[in-house]
Structures are given as structure tokens and as C-alpha cells.
Design a protein around this motif. Structure first.
Motif, PDB file in Angstrom:
ATOM      1  N   ALA A  16       0.820  -1.217   0.000  1.00 17.23           N
ATOM      2  CA  ALA A  16       0.000   0.000   0.000  1.00 17.23           C
ATOM      3  C   ALA A  16       0.844   1.253   0.000  1.00 17.23           C
ATOM      4  O   ALA A  16       0.360   2.328  -0.354  1.00 17.23           O
ATOM      5  CB  ALA A  16      -0.926  -0.001   1.225  1.00 17.23           C
ATOM      6  N   HIS A  48       5.164   2.204  -3.164  1.00 10.43           N
ATOM      7  CA  HIS A  48       5.297   2.839  -4.470  1.00 10.43           C
ATOM      8  C   HIS A  48       5.036   4.339  -4.398  1.00 10.43           C
ATOM      9  O   HIS A  48       5.044   5.008  -5.406  1.00 10.43           O
ATOM     10  CB  HIS A  48       4.346   2.188  -5.473  1.00 10.43           C
ATOM     11  CG  HIS A  48       2.914   2.271  -5.036  1.00 10.43           C
ATOM     12  ND1 HIS A  48       2.405   1.483  -4.042  1.00 10.43           N
ATOM     13  CD2 HIS A  48       1.905   3.063  -5.427  1.00 10.43           C
ATOM     14  CE1 HIS A  48       1.134   1.770  -3.856  1.00 10.43           C
ATOM     15  NE2 HIS A  48       0.804   2.735  -4.674  1.00 10.43           N
ATOM     16  N   LYS A  56       4.949  -1.689  -8.019  1.00 11.45           N
ATOM     17  CA  LYS A  56       4.036  -2.539  -7.252  1.00 11.45           C
ATOM     18  C   LYS A  56       4.426  -4.002  -7.406  1.00 11.45           C
ATOM     19  O   LYS A  56       4.362  -4.778  -6.449  1.00 11.45           O
ATOM     20  CB  LYS A  56       2.593  -2.320  -7.711  1.00 11.45           C
ATOM     21  CG  LYS A  56       1.975  -1.090  -7.111  1.00 11.45           C
ATOM     22  CD  LYS A  56       0.498  -1.011  -7.443  1.00 11.45           C
ATOM     23  CE  LYS A  56      -0.070   0.311  -6.987  1.00 11.45           C
ATOM     24  NZ  LYS A  56      -1.395   0.573  -7.552  1.00 11.45           N
ATOM     25  N   TYR A  92       0.437  -4.560 -12.747  1.00  9.01           N
ATOM     26  CA  TYR A  92       1.091  -4.083 -13.965  1.00  9.01           C
ATOM     27  C   TYR A  92       1.751  -2.739 -13.741  1.00  9.01           C
ATOM     28  O   TYR A  92       1.723  -1.885 -14.599  1.00  9.01           O
ATOM     29  CB  TYR A  92       0.084  -4.019 -15.119  1.00  9.01           C
ATOM     30  CG  TYR A  92      -0.201  -5.372 -15.689  1.00  9.01           C
ATOM     31  CD1 TYR A  92       0.551  -5.884 -16.739  1.00  9.01           C
ATOM     32  CD2 TYR A  92      -1.199  -6.165 -15.146  1.00  9.01           C
ATOM     33  CE1 TYR A  92       0.315  -7.138 -17.247  1.00  9.01           C
ATOM     34  CE2 TYR A  92      -1.453  -7.424 -15.646  1.00  9.01           C
ATOM     35  CZ  TYR A  92      -0.696  -7.902 -16.694  1.00  9.01           C
ATOM     36  OH  TYR A  92      -0.930  -9.158 -17.187  1.00  9.01           O
ATOM     37  N   GLU A 130       3.926   2.727 -15.068  1.00  8.14           N
ATOM     38  CA  GLU A 130       2.884   1.831 -15.571  1.00  8.14           C
ATOM     39  C   GLU A 130       3.405   1.065 -16.777  1.00  8.14           C
ATOM     40  O   GLU A 130       3.786   1.658 -17.785  1.00  8.14           O
ATOM     41  CB  GLU A 130       1.645   2.640 -15.981  1.00  8.14           C
ATOM     42  CG  GLU A 130       0.861   3.211 -14.820  1.00  8.14           C
ATOM     43  CD  GLU A 130       0.119   2.129 -14.022  1.00  8.14           C
ATOM     44  OE1 GLU A 130      -0.012   0.991 -14.521  1.00  8.14           O
ATOM     45  OE2 GLU A 130      -0.303   2.431 -12.901  1.00  8.14           O
ATOM     46  N   LEU A 131       3.374  -0.266 -16.689  1.00  4.73           N
ATOM     47  CA  LEU A 131       3.965  -1.048 -17.780  1.00  4.73           C
ATOM     48  C   LEU A 131       3.246  -0.814 -19.102  1.00  4.73           C
ATOM     49  O   LEU A 131       3.833  -0.940 -20.174  1.00  4.73           O
ATOM     50  CB  LEU A 131       3.932  -2.539 -17.423  1.00  4.73           C
ATOM     51  CG  LEU A 131       4.867  -2.950 -16.282  1.00  4.73           C
ATOM     52  CD1 LEU A 131       4.804  -4.447 -16.059  1.00  4.73           C
ATOM     53  CD2 LEU A 131       6.301  -2.537 -16.565  1.00  4.73           C
ATOM     54  N   ALA A 150      -0.280 -10.319 -10.456  1.00  4.76           N
ATOM     55  CA  ALA A 150      -1.521  -9.645 -10.833  1.00  4.76           C
ATOM     56  C   ALA A 150      -1.311  -8.187 -11.226  1.00  4.76           C
ATOM     57  O   ALA A 150      -2.161  -7.605 -11.883  1.00  4.76           O
ATOM     58  CB  ALA A 150      -2.517  -9.721  -9.679  1.00  4.76           C
TER      59      ALA A 150
END
Lengths: 501, 126
Positions: free
Chosen positions: A231, A234, A298, A294, A355-356, A292
Motif C-alpha cells: 500500500a 510505491h 508494485k 502491472y 505503468e507497464l 496480478a
């Protein structure tokens, strides 16, 4: 030479004060920060060499003999933890020169960073349970400040969850320490070892063991107490996440190892059943979380949780080989994990996002960064011949030796899923083309930026490779450290024998 | 006396946990404060209680003559109170700041760091 043991926390504390005074003069603060970390590394090397040549070191603060005063102790485990902490400190301090903006510098980033190192190093050398609590708090308050420094919305949101869980852990630890004192009348760890073997009250011992597992378990982020970690990790700047990822949870694991080898010596019973169960579930839930998600950081944050499971597994199996595996895994993991976060920071600088879905093209734009990521990531997934392979090998061999086949099975499945989530980052961030064709190369960074960002990463990658290609000396060291943990005779003698004069 | 204090500790913990179960962060913090007092009181009680006998050594002696109160738990508690005060003050400041910036104290609606939307898939499906 035992006075040397106070330096690992005196140096960073002094540096924290000086950098605070110099926070308006960025250049001076930067020099102080890196210089202090360099000195810390030298001191840790000296302590490591001394422990190797002379055995367990102990220093009685203020000249009060144990158990009346506070004792500082370094055995092999403490020494190697100090050494990696210093390596992480130095590499992140160098990386921070490029990553931390002037606003954070002015808010006192360097002071909190040094204070965090002081707390971490203090926890590693103390031989007194209450003193451990104090160092935990030093570390905690510094990490609170680092996490929310700058006060962005996402930081406050993550910070609240981090603070909420960690304060509970603090109170549990304090209560456990108080009750343990009530039971034995001492808080010196070596004397606790002797006192607890005479306590004939299994219910009280189990209760205390569970309290300590919960208290340290929250810090170490074991299942089901880890939710604060993904939580919040990141939210802050990458340099902060990197030092958190490398050191914070590992201090919790170190405290668990110390408590359940030295203070509660038995290798079976309720506490070890709980630890084994928690270890397996931590490994699996962590890696499923990573599979899970992406978002670069994270995914890495969930990996931290999963790796903690392996460390706890080594403690729970409690054989010489398993504990040696835990020591090896700890060092390998701290180095590889810190490195991955540092790389994620540079990847974000080059591509513009974590973000990937929004990034890509790194393999073409900066093959060097791709190679460095490859080393760290596939080491973490346990690929031979990188360091993670040997770490996992030791732990899985230890579980097979004890005929715990399903434990080995879970470890192998976790390894496979780790590989899956790492190849996800590899495919998305490195291999596929950037969606907006806007991936910059390393050459676009200024010379100083490039040096400050690559030097730490290359150094950490070299350690990973060295541990992988020449593991034997370090496996021998881990076995010796494990032997010291399982037979605390030398530790007790060093702490409790009064000085000769 | 120990029994009475043990019950007080129990009541403090029960009240603290009850408050911490609320979604409102301020209640959570008040619960924590009660818990921290309970922890301190537990240490105090665990150190054994000796009434009206301060740990003073008469002049000329090396050790106290009669059973005296144990000063160590009190020193520990003092340390813990100071640390706890710092941490809780920080937590309160953080909550105030979060309320100003996020506009809520309800833990369920704090989803900035962990949005409820599904994580973005990596590859765009065509």
C-alpha cells in the motif's frame, strides 16, 4: 577494539545532525551524506574482518557489565548484516544525488536517510531487547518522515496505512518486552537465553513467542500482516523505496531470527509451526500479488513480501543448512532488491512512467540498463548461475533433507511465478516498443546523472554476479554464521564474561 | 493490587481495540493511544509492585536494607512514554494533513495509493 561497535550508529547519527544543519547548503549536505556512508562501509568492513578473525565481539556501554548496562554484540550474522546495510546505504546515497530533487533536499531528506541507517545499524549490533525497541523506533520515525516527505496525496494515503500498521507492531513489541521482563527479570538477550531455559511455564512462553512473531512479523511483512507494504512502497521517491526495500523488512526478519535462535532456543513447538505456515503463505500470496499487477514498483513491492517468505522458511526449518540458506538469501535478496528498485527509477526517468502499459522500448534505447535489470531480476527468480540460484538451492536442499517435500514444492512454484512476473516486466518495459515512441536512451542523461544512477546499479549487479559465480566462500561463511546461531555458546561467553581488568 | 492493574490493562486494551475497529482514522488513533497506555501499565505491573518503598540506599550502605520498588520498569516506561508521545504526535499531524489533502478520514474511501480500478493490462489488445 570493541569500541568500534558503537560507530555503525554513531556515524549516521552525527551525519544526520550535520546534514540537518547544512540543509540549506545542498552541496555540503550531499558530500556529508555520501562521505558518512563511505565511512560506515569502512567501519562495517573492519567489524566484519574482526568478527571473522577474533570471533564474537561485545562491548559494554558505559563500562557497566552485562546484564546491568547495554551490551553491543556482533556475531557473524550481525557483521554481515551491517556490511550489506552499509553497501545499500552507500549505493542509495549516491543514487539519491540524482534522484532526490532540491525540495526534498531542503526538507531534510539526507538527515532522515542517515537517521534511518542509524536505526538499522543499531538494531543489528544491540544485545539488549529494550535497546532493540529503541532502535526500531529510531528507524520507524525516520521511515515515516521519508515516506511522506513532500506531502503528495499518494504519499499521505500510503503513509497513513504504513503508520497505522507499524504503530500497532511497536505496541505489541513493547508489551511483549514488558511481559518477558516480568517473567525473567532481565532484557539482556544473552541472559534471556539462560533465564528462559529455566522457565517452566510453556503457556507463557508460547504466548510471548506469538506476541513477538506478530510484532516482528508486521515489520518483516509476513502473511497475513504485510498489507501495509504494497500500500505504501510505491508512493515515495525511488531512492526512498530502494532503501526501504533493501533494509526495513530485513531488520524485522533479523529480529525474528535473533529472537527464535537466541532467546527462544527450541527449534520446534508452536512458534515454529506458525513460522513455517506463515513462510509458505507469505511466499505464495506475495508472488501472486506480483503476478496480478502491472506497475513496475508494485510488482517489485509484492516480490519483497514473497522473498520474506523464503527468509522465514530458513528460520522455521531451523537446521544448520536452512539457517545458512536464510543468511545467504538475506544478503542476495537485499542486494538484488535494492538494485531492482534503483533500475526502476532510471527506467521511469527514461520512459516517463512506472505503468507497464505506458512504457517500453528500453531494450533498444539502453541495452546496458536492460542487461543490468536482467542480472538482478533473473537472480531474484533463482536462475543459475546468479546468486539467487544458490540461495534457493540451499533452502530447498534443507527442506528436502527434512523430508518436507511439499515445502520444497511451494518454494519451486514460487520461483516459477517470480520468473513469470519478472518476464512480464522484461517483455513490457524492455522488449515491446514504447507506445508513444518516446523512450530516451541513457545518453540523454547528463554526465553526472548517468554516473550517479549507473555506478550504484553496476556495483550491486557485480556483487550479485560474484555471489553467483563464486558462491563457495560465502556458503562457507553462511554455514559458519548458522552454526553460531544454533550454538550460542560463543555469543553468551562474549557478552557475559566480565572483562579481564 | 496486581490483579486490579491487570484488569485496568485489560479494559484499556478492550476499549482501544474497539475504537481501532472504527473506519474513522481519528478513532483509530485514540484507540492506539489507549493501547500505548495499556502497554506501559503492563510493563509497570510486570515489574512487580512494591508500595511506599522508594529505591533509595541509606548512606554508608551498598544495597537497600528492605525490599524496595523496582526502578527499572519505571525507566523503561519513561522511555516508552517519550517515544510513544513522538510517534502519536506525528500520527496526529499526518492524519490532519491527510484530512486536508484527501478530504476524508474514512479509511474505506482512502484509495489514492491503491485505486479500486483493475490494474492496467500491459499489452493493448487489438
Amino acid at each position: 577494539m570493541s569500541w568500534l561497535l558503537a560507530f555503525p550508529f554513531l556515524l549516521p547519527t552525527l551525519a544526520a545532525l550535520l546534514t540537518f544543519l547544512a540543509r540549506e547548503r545542498a552541496r555540503l549536505a550531499r558530500v556529508l551524506s555520501v562521505g558518512s556512508c563511505g565511512l560506515l562501509l569502512l567501519v562495517s568492513l573492519a567489524i566484519f574482518a574482526l568478527v571473522e578473525s577474533e570471533g564474537v565481539l561485545a562491548a559494554q556501554m558505559g563500562g557497566w557489565p552485562a546484564p546491568f548496562g547495554i551490551t553491543l554484540v556482533a556475531d557473524r550474522l550481525s557483521a554481515v548484516m551491517l556490511l550489506v546495510a552499509a553497501v545499500v546505504g552507500l549505493t542509495v546515497a549516491v543514487f539519491a544525488l540524482s534522484d532526490i530533487d532540491p525540495l526534498h533536499e531542503q526538507l531534510g531528506f539526507y538527515s532522515y536517510f542517515q537517521l534511518l541507517l542509524a536505526g538499522v545499524c543499531g538494531s543489528f549490533v544491540t544485545g539488549d531487547l529494550f535497546n532493540l525497541y529503541v532502535w526500531f523506533e529510531v528507524m520507524l520515525i525516520a521511515s515515516f518522515a521519508l515516506l511522506v516527505l513532500g506531502g503528495e496525496r499518494i504519499q499521505l494515503d500510503g503513509g497513513i496505512k504504513y503508520v497505522a500498521m507499524n504503530l500497532v507492531s511497536t505496541l505489541l513489541m513493547l508489551t511483549a518486552i514488558g511481559l518477558l521482563y516480568g517473567l525473567t527479570g532481565t532484557l539482556n538477550m544473552a541472559q534471556l537465553h539462560l533465564a528462559l531455559s529455566e522457565v517452566d511455564n510453556p503457556l507463557a512462553l508460547d504466548l510471548l513467542a506469538v506476541l513477538f512473531i506478530c510484532a516482528f512479523g508486521i515489520k518483516a511483512a509476513i502473511f497475513p500482516l504485510f498489507f501495509w507494504l504494497p500500500a505504501s512502497y510505491h508512493a515515495p521517491p525511488v531512492a526512498v523505496t530502494a532503501v526501504f526495500a533493501g533494509l526495513l523488512t530485513k531488520v524485522g526478519v533479523y529480529a525474528l531470527i535473533r529472537t527464535f535462535t537466541l532467546i527462544f532456543p527450541a527449534g520446534d513447538g508452536l512458534a515454529h509451526d506458525i513460522l513455517l505456515g506463515a513462510a509458505l503463505l507469505t511466499m505464495l500470496t506475495g508472488v501472486l500479488g506480483a503476478a496480478a499487477h502491472y506497475e513496475f514498483r508494485k510488482i517489485l513491492a509484492f516480490h519483497i513480501v514473497s522473498q520474506i517468505g523464503f527468509l522465514i522458511l530458513g528460520l522455521a526449518l531451523h537446521s544448520p543448512l536452512a539457517l545458512a540458506g536464510a543468511v545467504f538469501y538475506m544478503v542476495h535478496n537485499i542486494v538484488a532488491k535494492t538494485n531492482l528498485f534503483l533500475i526502476s527509477g532510471t527506467a521511469q526517468r527514461l520512459t516517463g512512467s512506472f505503468e507497464l502499459a505506458e512504457i517500453g522500448g528500453l531494450y533498444r534505447a539502453s541495452p546496458l540498463l536492460a542487461a543490468l535489470f536482467f542480472i538482478a531480476a533473473f537472480s531474484l527468480a533463482g536462475f543459475p548461475p546468479l546468486s539467487g540460484f544458490w540461495a534457493k538451492f540451499l533452502l530447498i536442499k534443507a527442506s528436502l533433507d527434512q523430508a518436507a517435500y511439499w515445502v520444497a514444492g511451494v518454494a519451486l512454484i514460487t520461483g516459477a511465478l517470480t520468473l513469470f512476473s519478472m518476464s512480464k516486466i522484461w517483455a513490457e518495459a524492455f522488449w515491446k516498443d514504447h507506445p508513444a515512441n518516446a523512450c530516451a536512451g541513457l545518453a540523454t542523461l547528463s554526465g553526472a546523472d548517468r554516473l550517479q544512477r549507473l555506478l550504484p546499479v553496476v556495483l550491486l549487479a557485480l556483487i550479485t554476479v560474484a555471489l553467483g559465480f563464486a558462491p563457495e566462500p560465502f556458503i562457507d561463511f553462511s554455514l559458519a554464521a548458522a552454526a553460531q546461531l544454533l550454538d550460542p555458546g560463543a555469543y553468551l561467553a562474549a557478552v557475559l564474561t566480565p572483562p579481564a581488568d | 493490587m496486581e490483579t486490579a492493574l491487570a484488569m485496568v490493562v485489560g479494559i484499556l486494551i478492550a476499549t482501544g481495540v474497539y475504537l481501532m475497529l472504527a473506519r474513522n482514522l481519528l478513532r483509530y488513533l485514540f484507540g492506539l493511544i489507549l493501547l500505548s497506555n495499556a502497554a506501559n501499565l503492563a510493563i509497570f505491573t510486570a515489574g512487580r509492585l512494591t508500595r511506599a518503598s522508594p529505591p533509595l540506599i541509606p548512606e554508608g550502605l551498598q544495597a537497600p536494607e528492605v525490599a524496595v520498588a523496582n526502578p527499572l520498569p519505571q525507566a523503561l516506561i519513561l522511555t516508552a512514554i517519550v517515544i510513544g508521545f513522538g510517534l502519536l504526535a506525528f500520527a496526529l499531524a499526518l492524519i490532519v494533513r491527510a484530512y486536508r489533502q484527501l478530504g476524508t478520514l474514512d479509511a474505506d474511501t482512502m484509495r489514492v495509493a491503491e485505486p479500486e480500478t483493475k490494474p492496467k493490462r500491459g499489452r493493448k489488445r487489438s
